[in-house]
Design an enzyme around this catalytic site. Structure first.
Site, PDB file in Angstrom:
ATOM      1  N   GLU A  45     -43.322 -84.609 -57.034  1.00 15.52           N
ATOM      2  CA  GLU A  45     -43.344 -83.755 -55.840  1.00 15.52           C
ATOM      3  C   GLU A  45     -42.487 -82.500 -56.053  1.00 15.52           C
ATOM      4  O   GLU A  45     -42.003 -81.903 -55.127  1.00 15.52           O
ATOM      5  CB  GLU A  45     -42.883 -84.540 -54.603  1.00 15.52           C
ATOM      6  CG  GLU A  45     -41.402 -84.868 -54.531  1.00 15.52           C
ATOM      7  CD  GLU A  45     -41.071 -86.228 -55.176  1.00 15.52           C
ATOM      8  OE1 GLU A  45     -41.828 -86.648 -56.079  1.00 15.52           O
ATOM      9  OE2 GLU A  45     -40.061 -86.835 -54.785  1.00 15.52           O
ATOM     10  N   HIS A  78     -50.840 -92.956 -50.014  1.00 14.46           N
ATOM     11  CA  HIS A  78     -50.847 -92.051 -51.167  1.00 14.46           C
ATOM     12  C   HIS A  78     -51.904 -90.971 -51.075  1.00 14.46           C
ATOM     13  O   HIS A  78     -51.737 -89.869 -51.603  1.00 14.46           O
ATOM     14  CB  HIS A  78     -50.995 -92.844 -52.467  1.00 14.46           C
ATOM     15  CG  HIS A  78     -49.708 -93.483 -52.884  1.00 14.46           C
ATOM     16  ND1 HIS A  78     -49.365 -94.771 -52.551  1.00 14.46           N
ATOM     17  CD2 HIS A  78     -48.640 -92.980 -53.561  1.00 14.46           C
ATOM     18  CE1 HIS A  78     -48.166 -95.058 -53.013  1.00 14.46           C
ATOM     19  NE2 HIS A  78     -47.700 -93.988 -53.634  1.00 14.46           N
ATOM     20  N   ASP A 110     -38.607 -79.008 -54.145  1.00 13.31           N
ATOM     21  CA  ASP A 110     -38.791 -80.455 -54.054  1.00 13.31           C
ATOM     22  C   ASP A 110     -39.176 -80.792 -52.610  1.00 13.31           C
ATOM     23  O   ASP A 110     -38.526 -80.321 -51.666  1.00 13.31           O
ATOM     24  CB  ASP A 110     -37.471 -81.142 -54.445  1.00 13.31           C
ATOM     25  CG  ASP A 110     -37.659 -82.629 -54.662  1.00 13.31           C
ATOM     26  OD1 ASP A 110     -38.524 -82.994 -55.483  1.00 13.31           O
ATOM     27  OD2 ASP A 110     -36.963 -83.409 -53.999  1.00 13.31           O
TER      28      ASP A 110
END
Lengths: 321, 117
Positions: A229, A198, A185
């Site tokens: 993610e 973004h 992560d």
């Protein structure tokens, strides 16, 4: 020698024991713009077929030793022979011969004496059909690839991961080997997006994806995008110790990217939290238990402050017993 | 002698394959034909002599195929007849049938050589 520019021209393999007939067929096919290879008997036909992979075979039905029907049958048994059409040239127009031609897998037939325009039309039609099949197959493969891949990172997607893990779980169950999973992560990725936008976030995910891929190198290792993610690495035949090595390498590659993450509370650069779990698949347990364990380990890594890996203690597995 | 030895129409079709008179190609085909035909005729004669129907069928069929392309009609007809006999498994075919093939071939060869001049 075949020139590079001629490679794409269809290759016709002419098989006839009579050399005059071969000369005639060669000329007729060359006039259509095809390349031509010749074989004078069934055995030679099989050899040349395997070597040159022609686009179509014109096969004389009546040859000594191995006749055209038998040769056609043998051709179908070759592993390369899936789609290449065989056109049988038969002097016998009786029903039995025609039936026989189709029985042994011929795509079409013409009768002797050869009506040249008819022959040329049929050859062209069969080659066009083959080309269509080939295009369709290529399109199907591309579709399959697209269906299993993630558009942003070009890694495998969740769908593909699910199928792959299931398959490898079954395989490891049969082979009684350990299988490890690493869930990764990106730390504080929401803050990263808020800080850099973004588009930068997408770029970051692409680079992280590449860094993870560099660490999972074996052909059976799979790196997939698990969610936003989150990434996941499947490591078949890998005990916990091996999985930890891969996790450390992933951390190193990501650190080496040195992607600035100035708003992160824990580091100046982009980091990962990783959860590792290992199991030896048994028939009564499903692969979802492994995902759950890796997820728990990932939670622990985050809980302990992120930018680290945690090994799921209960599933830690090193030496096969 | 009313029937022509070489059928003009078939010969024209053949010229069509050769793009209307590629001399080298015509010569190549005829050379091959002149080389193969005598072997096939020998096979036919042997098959008649030995009463080997299968061999007769095959040799007559092969000679017929190329003779047709070159328009050698009388030879084609004779080969066809022999092929059918072979296919039917006939034995005891008169020996002069083999001789007749050789004679027809000689005529066809002479006619073809003339046409190509």
């Amino acid at each position: 020698m075949i020139l590079a520019s001629e490679q794409s021209l269809p290759l016709v393999l002419v098989v006839d024991d009579d050399s005059t007939m071969r000369i005639l067929l060669r000329r007729a096919m060359e006039k259509q713009g095809y390349r031509v290879a010749e074989a004078s008997n069934g055995q030679e036909c099989l050899e040349i077929y395997t070597r040159l992979r022609p686009d179509i075979v014109l096969l004389d039905a009546m040859m000594p030793i191995m006749d055209g029907f038998e040769c056609c049958l043998q051709l179908q048994k070759l592993p390369e022979a899936n789609r290449t059409p065989v056109l049988i040239i038969t002097g016998l127009e009786d029903k039995a011969s025609v039936d026989r031609a189709f029985e042994v897998g011929a795509a079409d037939y013409v009768t002797k004496p050869i009506h040249w325009p008819v022959l040329c039309h049929r050859v062209r039609r069969l080659i066009n059909q083959l080309r269509l099949y080939q295009q369709l197959e290529a399109a199907n493969l591309e579709l399959q690839r697209l269906a299993g891949s993630d558009g942003l990172t070009h890694l495998a997607n969740r769908r593909y991961f699910d199928k792959y893990l299931y398959r490898e779980w079954q395989r490891m169950s049969r082979e009684q080997g350990p299988i490890s999973l690493i869930l990764c992560d990106v730390d504080h990725f929401k803050i990263y997006n808020d800080t850099y936008g973004h588009q930068a976030g997408d770029k970051c995910l692409q680079q992280v994806a590449e860094a993870i891929s560099r660490a999972a190198k074996r052909s059976t290792d799979l790196v997939a995008r698990y969610g936003g993610e989150e990434f996941v690495v499947v490591l078949p035949n890998t005990p916990s110790r091996g999985a930890v090595r891969v996790a450390e390498e992933i951390q190193m590659h990501v650190k080496n990217l040195a992607l600035p993450h100035l708003a992160s509370p824990i580091s100046q650069v982009v980091t990962l939290s990783l959860g590792i779990a290992t199991q030896s698949p048994a028939s009564e347990v499903s692969e979802s238990a492994l995902i759950k364990a890796a997820d728990e380990a990932l939670y622990q890594a985050k809980h302990e402050g992120r930018d680290r890996y945690c090994l799921h203690a209960a599933t830690c597995l090193d030496e096969p017993h | 002698m009313s029937k022509p030895i070489i059928d003009r129409e078939a010969w024209q079709t053949f010229l069509g394959i050769s793009e209307g008179g590629d001399y080298e190609f015509l010569q190549e085909v005829l050379d091959s034909y002149f080389e193969e035909a005598p072997k096939l005729i020998q096979d036919i004669q042997l098959a008649v002599l030995q009463g080997d129907a299968k061999k007769l069928q095959h040799a007559a069929h092969t000679l017929k195929s190329t003779s047709t392309v070159l328009g050698a009609v009388t030879l084609t007809e004779l080969c066809n007849e022999l092929e059918e006999l072979g296919k039917a498994g006939a034995t005891g075919i008169p020996l002069d049938r083999g001789e007749a093939v050789a004679q027809e071939y000689a005529k066809a060869k002479a006619a073809l050589e003339q046409v190509i001049q």
